[in-house]
Structure formats: C-alpha cells, structure tokens
Design a protein around this motif. Structure first.
Motif, PDB file in Angstrom:
ATOM      1  N   VAL A 271      -9.560  -0.353   4.667  1.00 21.39           N
ATOM      2  CA  VAL A 271      -9.218  -1.086   5.904  1.00 21.39           C
ATOM      3  C   VAL A 271      -8.029  -0.809   6.856  1.00 21.39           C
ATOM      4  O   VAL A 271      -7.086  -0.592   6.185  1.00 21.39           O
ATOM      5  CB  VAL A 271      -9.262  -2.751   5.620  1.00 21.39           C
ATOM      6  N   HIS A 272      -8.388  -0.440   7.984  1.00 24.64           N
ATOM      7  CA  HIS A 272      -7.089  -0.088   8.834  1.00 24.64           C
ATOM      8  C   HIS A 272      -7.026  -1.132   9.887  1.00 24.64           C
ATOM      9  O   HIS A 272      -8.054  -1.453  10.730  1.00 24.64           O
ATOM     10  CB  HIS A 272      -7.318   1.342   9.466  1.00 24.64           C
TER      11      HIS A 272
ATOM     12  N   LEU B 133     -11.084  -7.985   3.511  1.00 28.27           N
ATOM     13  CA  LEU B 133      -9.568  -7.761   2.973  1.00 28.27           C
ATOM     14  C   LEU B 133      -9.848  -8.264   1.466  1.00 28.27           C
ATOM     15  O   LEU B 133      -9.110  -7.731   0.540  1.00 28.27           O
ATOM     16  CB  LEU B 133      -8.366  -8.330   3.673  1.00 28.27           C
TER      17      LEU B 133
ATOM     18  N   ILE C 265     -12.302  -2.665  -1.254  1.00 25.88           N
ATOM     19  CA  ILE C 265     -11.227  -1.987  -0.730  1.00 25.88           C
ATOM     20  C   ILE C 265     -10.082  -1.974  -1.482  1.00 25.88           C
ATOM     21  O   ILE C 265      -9.634  -3.041  -2.011  1.00 25.88           O
ATOM     22  CB  ILE C 265     -11.139  -3.030   0.587  1.00 25.88           C
TER      23      ILE C 265
ATOM     24  N   VAL D 243      -5.128  -0.798   2.524  1.00 23.55           N
ATOM     25  CA  VAL D 243      -5.141  -1.422   3.720  1.00 23.55           C
ATOM     26  C   VAL D 243      -4.008  -0.414   4.393  1.00 23.55           C
ATOM     27  O   VAL D 243      -2.804  -0.776   3.940  1.00 23.55           O
ATOM     28  CB  VAL D 243      -4.794  -3.029   3.810  1.00 23.55           C
ATOM     29  N   THR D 244      -4.148   0.129   5.523  1.00 25.78           N
ATOM     30  CA  THR D 244      -3.129   0.717   6.367  1.00 25.78           C
ATOM     31  C   THR D 244      -3.028   0.109   7.709  1.00 25.78           C
ATOM     32  O   THR D 244      -3.985  -0.557   8.258  1.00 25.78           O
ATOM     33  CB  THR D 244      -3.549   2.244   6.583  1.00 25.78           C
TER      34      THR D 244
ATOM     35  N   LEU E 274      -3.438 -10.536   7.542  1.00 23.16           N
ATOM     36  CA  LEU E 274      -3.283  -9.895   6.180  1.00 23.16           C
ATOM     37  C   LEU E 274      -2.900 -10.899   5.247  1.00 23.16           C
ATOM     38  O   LEU E 274      -3.542 -10.648   3.909  1.00 23.16           O
ATOM     39  CB  LEU E 274      -1.888  -9.063   6.581  1.00 23.16           C
TER      40      LEU E 274
ATOM     41  N   LEU F  66      -0.677  -1.896   0.368  1.00 24.18           N
ATOM     42  CA  LEU F  66      -0.557  -2.044   1.707  1.00 24.18           C
ATOM     43  C   LEU F  66       0.168  -0.835   2.163  1.00 24.18           C
ATOM     44  O   LEU F  66       1.423  -0.919   1.840  1.00 24.18           O
ATOM     45  CB  LEU F  66       0.036  -3.318   1.906  1.00 24.18           C
TER      46      LEU F  66
END
Length: 496
Positions: free
Chosen positions: A36-37, A121, A126, A129-130, A170, A187
């Motif tokens: 996930v970005h 999230l 997933i 996460v970026t 987040l 992350l």
C-alpha cells in the motif's frame, strides 16, 4: 446497455496500440497487491512505482501497489479511468522517452472512504506500506521530532470517527491489523526527513501513546512492525499540459495521469522487511544496513543546494531552477557551499566524494528538459530548511567551523519571506507556518537584525544552539543586509 470503451484514453483496451518500447513490464490485474502506498503524487509514480514494477518484472512476486491518495480526487479519478495505468516520460537533454507503468494494482481515495483504507492496511496480504506525503503531513516538529498533533489528528487517535489525517489512517490501520493478527509489516517513509525510518517509528510510537493503546497491543506492534530508513532521489517536476501532450504524442492515446522526470533515479533502502519485499536490488536500488549517510548526502548536497538555488533564483526573478543557474556567480557560490561546508559537515557513504556528487547535482539541475519551478522548490521552507541547511550549520558550528555559505541560504529564505522579488514582483509564500512567519516578520520591523532576531526565535524552525550562535546570526544578518540593499545579483558578484 453495452459498456463503451474510450478508445482515445490509455487503458487495458488500448495497450496493443502502444509502441512496443512504451508498453508496461507487468500487466495490471495480473500481480496481486502486496504494497500500500500513501501519497499518490507524481514523485511516487515516477520513482517507487517504477522501481517496483522493474523488480516484479525481473523476479516476480505478489507486489502490486494499491495507491492511496489522502485528499485529492483528480489523480484517483484519472487512474481509475485508465485501469491504473500511467506513463512516465524521461526527459534527457538529447530527447524524451515515454513508457507506461503497470505497477498499480488499484487506487483508493482516503477522504472518501477512510475505513476501507484502514481495512486494507489490516489485510495480511499487505506486507509493505510506503509513504510520500511530504514533511508536513507527519506532524512532527522538524527540530525536536515531537508530535505536534492538531485537533484533527487528536480526534483520529482518541475517538472512533473515521480518520482524516495520514498518521491517523496509518495508526488506525496498525491497530486494526494487530487486532486481526495481520502479520508482520514494514512501514517505509520515502519522504525527505532526516533519519526518516526512525522518525516514522517515533511518529507511530507517539501516536499510540496519545491513543492510550493497551500494553499488549503496543508489544504486538513493536514486535511485528519495522520502519526501515530510505533515501529517494529523482527530480520530478509538477505535471503540466505539456507533460500530458508529450505523453500523447509518444503513446498515441491520452494519459491524464502522465508524469515526467529526469533520467537519474536512486533508491537506498535499509533491508529490514519482516514480511518480505520486492527484489528492488534487481531494479537498481541499493540495499544497506544504514541509509543515514546516503540520507545526509542527498538532503544536504542535493536538497540543500536545490533550496539555495530556488531562494536566490526566485528573488532574482528566475522562474525555474535552470534559469536560476544562469545567474552570474551562483554556480561558484553553490560549489563553495558544497566543498567548504556540506562536505566537511558529515561522513559520506564509503567511496563517495561529496564535491563530485555536487558536480553531478549541478549537471542534473542544468538539464534543459527539466523545467522545475523555483516557487515549487521554495515551498514549505519552514519544514524543509532544518534538514536541508540548518543541520549542516549546526554540525559545522559544533566542530568550530564557519557556516557562512549556509548563512547565505538562510538569509535568502528570510528575504523570500518578505514576498517579493528584487524588482518588486510578488512571490508566493506556500508554507504551513505562513501566518506565523508573516506575523514574526512584522515583529522584526523589517530591519535585517530585527528580522533575524524575530525569526530565529521560531523554535519550530531553528534549533536552540543555532539560534543562540552569535557568529552565525551575524553572518545571516550580514547577508540579509546585502540582499536587502543590493539584491541577489550584486550580492553574488561580491560574495567572497
């Protein structure tokens, strides 16, 4: 009713019409989402998405990216209409090349459905996460690193309402993931923050503390979530009608999510991914145990020089960074900044010469195909200046060295805050502290010494040790006096 297909728009239905060299390395829909970005802007599309697609193309893996736009709907709507496809045009001095990227497995608009992003999230599929959300979205004091939670973030963390901020999204996602035993997660901040991995970990920890999370949940997040540091580097100007027209000429179809970038692209990543990662090393990324030296190299010798060029250039009336570099004597001043102050302020990565890196930076800035606006680089100065320039000055002064050229950059920023060029044209002040800074300037009564006294007292920007440094204050005051009286061109001509 039969569905209609826009045969003039980039999408799966028009891939066959693209030139062979412009087609994506992976076809959207064939690579399951693993990333996930947060922050679906031009930089992500021209950088992490490109590296990730190349990694999947080279080594495979279920590493499709779900791109989340926190606020803007424009890019989400454009990408949704194009089956998540977009193009990147590489702008070199000798010509342009355009290729479609298929790294995105989907797009989401956080403001429209934040709970859906929280569920995403929490999804065990997933594992990474970026983030590219700019410095101000982290809501961390750039000097102290303390959480500066506004009312919105506080409500995100202390009530059950759908989250509205990036940190709120987040952290709520992490809590949902912990409750569902969603497994390990990395992350990855890709923003220009010093020690961005540690800053992101600190943000998470401070938000969890504000949310008064039970100890068992804190332990689970601590055990399963890592925050590897990174350094990202590619010049990506804001997309324009010209960007989209260039893409159309190259592709033969319309791409409303087109971006353009310079040829150079670098990504340094600390290799700490408990749930796995794409084979980014197969796509040119540098995997390391410590991204710190690379971060400081880029923040100081590229971003710092970029800011110096933007502030001095904007004051002189230069619309773009390229125009600014044409100012007499500016290149010599920038080289002295790099060689005499940036280079001795830190230990670079092994084998890297900071002056040589600086020459490479100036060559990149001089790319005639890149039209990077000085006003764009000059935005958010209160957030950018500490890590780009002030940390250099702090380290130099702690070692007993002069920081005279860094003081010139600070003086140029202070002069920029007045809001007009040397010939009286207006300059925009796009900064999260704009109102505070304008009020502070008024308190300084517009004398150079008064302005320095007033603005140096803004602790969100200036570290205490630098604000109390009389030699540095005197240097900034001297440069500001010269800029006020004589303007940029004369000040550069007399710089010694």
């Amino acid at each position: 009713m039969a569905l209609t297909v826009d045969t003039d728009r980039l999408g799966l239905a028009t891939l066959r019409r693209l030139p062979e060299e412009s087609r994506p390395l992976v076809r959207p829909g064939t690579v399951p989402a693993g990333i996930v970005h947060l922050g679906l802007g031009a930089f992500h599309r021209a950088h992490q998405a490109v590296h990730t697609e190349a990694a999947v193309g080279a080594a495979g893996g279920d590493w499709g990216i779900v791109g989340v736009a926190p606020r803007s709907t424009d890019v989400v709507e454009a990408l949704a209409a194009q089956d998540a496809l977009f193009s990147v045009t590489t702008l070199a001095a000798d010509g342009a090349s355009t290729r479609v990227v298929g790294a995105l497995a989907g797009v989401r608009h956080a403001a429209a459905d934040p709970d859906a992003v929280v569920r995403l999230l929490a999804d065990p599929a997933i594992r990474v996460v970026t983030l590219t959300v700019t410095e101000k979205a982290y809501q961390l004091d750039p000097v102290t690193g303390a959480l500066a939670a506004d009312a919105e973030l506080t409500a995100d963390l202390t009530t059950d309402r759908p989250p509205r901020t990036v940190p709120g999204l987040l952290v709520r996602g992490l809590l949902a993931r912990a409750a569902a035993d969603g497994g390990p997660l990395a992350l990855v901040s890709c923003d220009n923050l010093p020690a961005n991995g540690r800053r992101l970990r600190s943000l998470v920890d401070q938000c969890l503390a504000l949310a008064r999370v039970p100890d068992a949940t804190l332990d689970r997040v601590a055990a399963q979530v890592t925050c590897p540091g990174t350094m990202v580097d590619r010049i990506v100007p804001a997309s324009t009608d010209e960007t989209r027209e260039t893409a159309r000429r190259a592709l033969g179809v319309t791409d409303l999510a087109a971006v353009a970038a310079e040829p150079w692209s670098q990504w340094v990543i600390e290799d700490d991914f408990p749930g796995g990662r794409p084979a980014w090393e197969r796509a040119g990324a540098v995997l390391t145990d410590d991204a710190g030296p690379w971060e400081r190299l880029k923040l100081r010798a590229l971003n710092g020089v970029h800011s110096a060029t933007a502030y001095l250039g904007a004051l002189a009336g230069a619309e773009t960074v390229l125009d600014a570099l044409a100012l007499p004597h500016l290149d010599a001043v920038l080289r002295r900044l790099v060689a005499e102050e940036i280079a001795p302020s830190f230990t670079p990565p092994p084998g890297v010469s900071v002056p040589d890196y600086g020459e490479q930076v100036l060559a990149r800035f001089a790319n005639p195909a890149i039209r990077y606006r000085t006003a764009q680089v000059a935005s958010d100065g209160s957030q950018k200046l500490p890590q780009r320039v002030l940390h250099t000055a702090v380290d130099l002064r702690a070692a007993g060295r002069s920081a005279r050229w860094s003081a010139l950059v600070v003086a140029a920023w202070l002069r920029f805050l007045h809001g007009h060029t040397d010939d009286g044209r207006p300059l925009p002040l796009d900064d999260p502290l704009a109102d505070r800074l304008r009020a502070t300037l008024a308190d300084g009564r517009h004398t150079p010494a008064g302005v320095v006294d007033a603005v140096f007292a803004v602790r969100e920007v200036f570290p205490a040790e630098l604000a109390a440094d009389e030699e540095f204050r005197a240097a900034v005051t001297g440069w500001l006096t010269a800029l006020d009286r004589h303007g940029v061109r004369a000040t550069l001509a007399g710089a010694r």
